[in-house]
Write an enzyme that holds these catalytic residues in place. Structure first.
Site, PDB file in Angstrom:
ATOM      1  N   HIS A  28       0.810  -1.229   0.000  1.00 53.28           N
ATOM      2  CA  HIS A  28       0.000   0.000   0.000  1.00 53.28           C
ATOM      3  C   HIS A  28       0.845   1.280   0.000  1.00 53.28           C
ATOM      4  CE1 HIS A  28       0.204  -0.638   4.347  1.00 53.28           C
ATOM      5  NE2 HIS A  28      -0.703  -1.566   4.342  1.00 53.28           N
ATOM      6  N   HIS A  82      -3.710  -9.614  15.014  1.00 55.86           N
ATOM      7  CA  HIS A  82      -3.858  -8.389  14.221  1.00 55.86           C
ATOM      8  C   HIS A  82      -4.740  -8.710  13.024  1.00 55.86           C
ATOM      9  CE1 HIS A  82      -3.144  -4.815  12.029  1.00 55.86           C
ATOM     10  NE2 HIS A  82      -1.965  -5.073  11.512  1.00 55.86           N
ATOM     11  N   GLU A  84      -5.298  -7.080  10.149  1.00 56.43           N
ATOM     12  CA  GLU A  84      -5.000  -6.666   8.772  1.00 56.43           C
ATOM     13  C   GLU A  84      -4.827  -7.900   7.889  1.00 56.43           C
ATOM     14  OE1 GLU A  84      -1.968  -3.646   8.312  1.00 56.43           O
ATOM     15  OE2 GLU A  84      -2.698  -3.175   6.299  1.00 56.43           O
ATOM     16  N   ASP A  86      -2.937  -8.998   5.608  1.00 51.61           N
ATOM     17  CA  ASP A  86      -1.705  -9.757   5.364  1.00 51.61           C
ATOM     18  C   ASP A  86      -1.529 -10.849   6.425  1.00 51.61           C
ATOM     19  OD1 ASP A  86      -1.429  -7.452   6.957  1.00 51.61           O
ATOM     20  OD2 ASP A  86       0.735  -7.376   6.709  1.00 51.61           O
ATOM     21  N   HIS A 148      -0.400  -2.287  14.979  1.00 51.64           N
ATOM     22  CA  HIS A 148      -0.480  -1.210  14.024  1.00 51.64           C
ATOM     23  C   HIS A 148      -1.914  -0.740  13.770  1.00 51.64           C
ATOM     24  CE1 HIS A 148      -0.828  -1.047   9.349  1.00 51.64           C
ATOM     25  NE2 HIS A 148      -0.599   0.183   9.744  1.00 51.64           N
ATOM     26  N   ASP A 167       2.892  -6.918  14.042  1.00 55.88           N
ATOM     27  CA  ASP A 167       3.678  -6.003  13.198  1.00 55.88           C
ATOM     28  C   ASP A 167       4.899  -5.407  13.917  1.00 55.88           C
ATOM     29  OD1 ASP A 167       2.189  -6.253  10.896  1.00 55.88           O
ATOM     30  OD2 ASP A 167       1.062  -4.403  11.172  1.00 55.88           O
ATOM     31  N   TYR A 195      10.690   0.058   7.825  1.00 62.67           N
ATOM     32  CA  TYR A 195       9.359  -0.410   8.238  1.00 62.67           C
ATOM     33  C   TYR A 195       8.762   0.527   9.288  1.00 62.67           C
ATOM     34  CZ  TYR A 195       5.685  -3.641   9.639  1.00 62.67           C
ATOM     35  OH  TYR A 195       4.461  -4.200   9.907  1.00 62.67           O
ATOM     36  N   HIS A 228       6.401 -10.173  10.394  1.00 59.89           N
ATOM     37  CA  HIS A 228       7.165  -9.950   9.154  1.00 59.89           C
ATOM     38  C   HIS A 228       8.650 -10.038   9.482  1.00 59.89           C
ATOM     39  CE1 HIS A 228       3.635  -8.339   7.045  1.00 59.89           C
ATOM     40  NE2 HIS A 228       3.427  -7.508   8.056  1.00 59.89           N
TER      41      HIS A 228
HETATM   42 FE1  FEO Z   1      -0.621  -4.123   9.914  1.00 58.83          FE
HETATM   43 FE2  FEO Z   1       1.414  -6.658   8.733  1.00 58.83          FE
HETATM   44  O1  FEO Z   1      -0.155  -5.692   8.972  1.00 58.83           O
END
Ligand code: FEO
Length: 402
Positions: A28, A82, A84, A86, A148, A167, A195, A228
């Site tokens: 994004h 989380h 989101e 991903d 996040h 995150d 990041y 991640h």
């Molecule tokens: Fe806020 Fe890796 O997603």
């Protein structure tokens, strides 16, 4: 042929069962030059627990890694730290495939996941400080709102002193290695900082408070497992210290000059301002938005004291690339910046004033009126640009100790 995807053991009872997205380059708007990973973890406790999932196209890769160490149908619990996508993109399909006894998430996560997926599955909300028994092991939970998203939380595996941090402390880095001590420290530092700058900078004040809460809780960490990038098992104090620095925006004697130019006139001004900064003893990054990416500007601003922005005027407006970077930075809200605006124009000259207005929106301390010139800057204007750079350098030197 058997599935090639295998789980990676990261501790006595925990396996990495995530996916590697080698080729993603746009997250994004953030350029992920080295790809990314979506980390999911399998806790082989009495109650087998899947910690987060992966982006939707990677569901089969994750399920194959799980199957290399456990029957997916034996998973008792799924925990979503989380919402989101991903980390949840394949959650509905995984719930259907695994049929877990229970699915847990935070209070806000239960609301958010319902709104994203319109699930029929009951989601059990966990509150800050809750504990969950896995039989022979225990998880405790800490809400980390806005780190996040509002739903975010940490899960802590007590017996192994292992923090599942979603995150936080992560980075977009696709690589063969799963642990921080296996990766070049310079790459770790750069990707973790990039990041932080592009994802977490707007929430810096909350991160400072969260780090204080974590310290007050007295937790020890043998491992920090983000969603991640690599798992931290060696330089845990280092990444915690760096988060504290970045959240406080520890400043250096550094300035970022960002510009867009049509016929190189604004560029000539940018170069003269840069010379003024350099001769004033400031570390400078000069970045043309025709050549540089917005996420690199965000990275450079993580520790810069000043942001100087220039644009030619095109049809009574900023150049499109400058509107892009200023909109992006307005969202990231870098705090405690000094700055100024400049630019060349042909007949109307709105761009520098528009830049000033946008810089004001994210509370940049403006050190001068917009510096502008018609068409090509002459020696007088270039001297004014140089002096502007020298003036900003002096302000930086007064504000930031070496
Ligand atoms: Fe806020 Fe890796 O997603």
């Amino acid at each position: 042929m058997a599935e090639p995807f295998k789980a990676v053991k990261i501790s006595d009872h925990v396996y990495w069962v995530g996916a590697i997205d080698w080729n993603i380059r746009d997250f994004h708007g953030y350029m992920t030059k080295r790809g990314s990973t979506y980390n999911a973890y399998l806790v082989l406790a009495d109650k087998i627990t899947l910690m987060d999932t992966v982006r939707a196209p990677f569901r089969e890769e994750m399920l194959a890694r799980i199957a290399s160490v456990a029957n997916p149908a034996d998973i008792h619990y799924i925990i979503s730290n989380h919402s989101e996508m991903d980390h949840t993109g394949c959650l509905p399909e995984v719930i259907d495939a695994v049929k877990p006894e229970k699915v847990f998430t935070s209070v806000m996560g239960a609301k958010t996941l319902k709104e994203i997926f319109h699930l029929n599955q009951d989601l059990i909300p966990l509150k800050d400080g809750d504990h969950l028994s896995l039989g022979n092991m225990t998880l405790s939970f800490m809400e980390t709102r806005m780190l996040h998203w509002p739903d975010s939380m940490f899960s802590y595996l007590v017996e192994e002193q292992l923090l599942f941090a979603q995150d936080a402390f992560g980075m977009h880095l696709a690589c063969s290695q799963r642990f921080d001590d296996e990766v070049d420290p310079a790459i770790l530092r750069y990707e973790a900082a990039t990041y932080f700058a592009n994802i977490l900078m707007p929430y810096s004040a909350l991160i400072t408070k969260l780090l204080a809460r974590v310290a007050a809780a007295g937790l020890s960490f043998k491992m920090i497992a983000p969603d991640h990038g690599p798992v931290w098992r060696r330089d845990i104090p280092g990444i915690l210290d760096r988060y504290a620095e970045w959240a406080d925006r520890k400043l250096f004697r550094k300035a970022v000059v960002v510009y867009g130019t049509m016929w190189h006139s604004t560029e000539k001004m940018a170069l003269a301002i840069t010379e003024g900064l350099l001769t004033g003893g400031i570390d400078v990054r000069l970045m043309s938005m025709d050549e540089c990416h917005r996420s690199d500007v965000a990275y450079e601003l993580l520790d810069a004291a000043a942001l100087v922005v220039g644009s030619s005027t095109l049809n009574n407006n900023l150049l499109p690339g400058m509107a892009d970077i200023l909109t992006y930075l307005k969202g990231l809200k870098p705090r405690n910046l000094m700055g100024a605006a400049f630019g060349s124009y042909g007949w109307s000259g709105e761009a520098p004033r528009q830049i000033q207005e946008m810089l004001t929106e994210f509370k940049v301390d403006l050190l001068a009126a917009p510096l502008q010139t018609r068409h090509v800057p002459d020696q007088v204007v270039l001297a004014q640009c140089y002096d502007l750079g020298r003036g900003i350098a002096e302000k930086i030197r007064q504000k930031v100790k070496p």
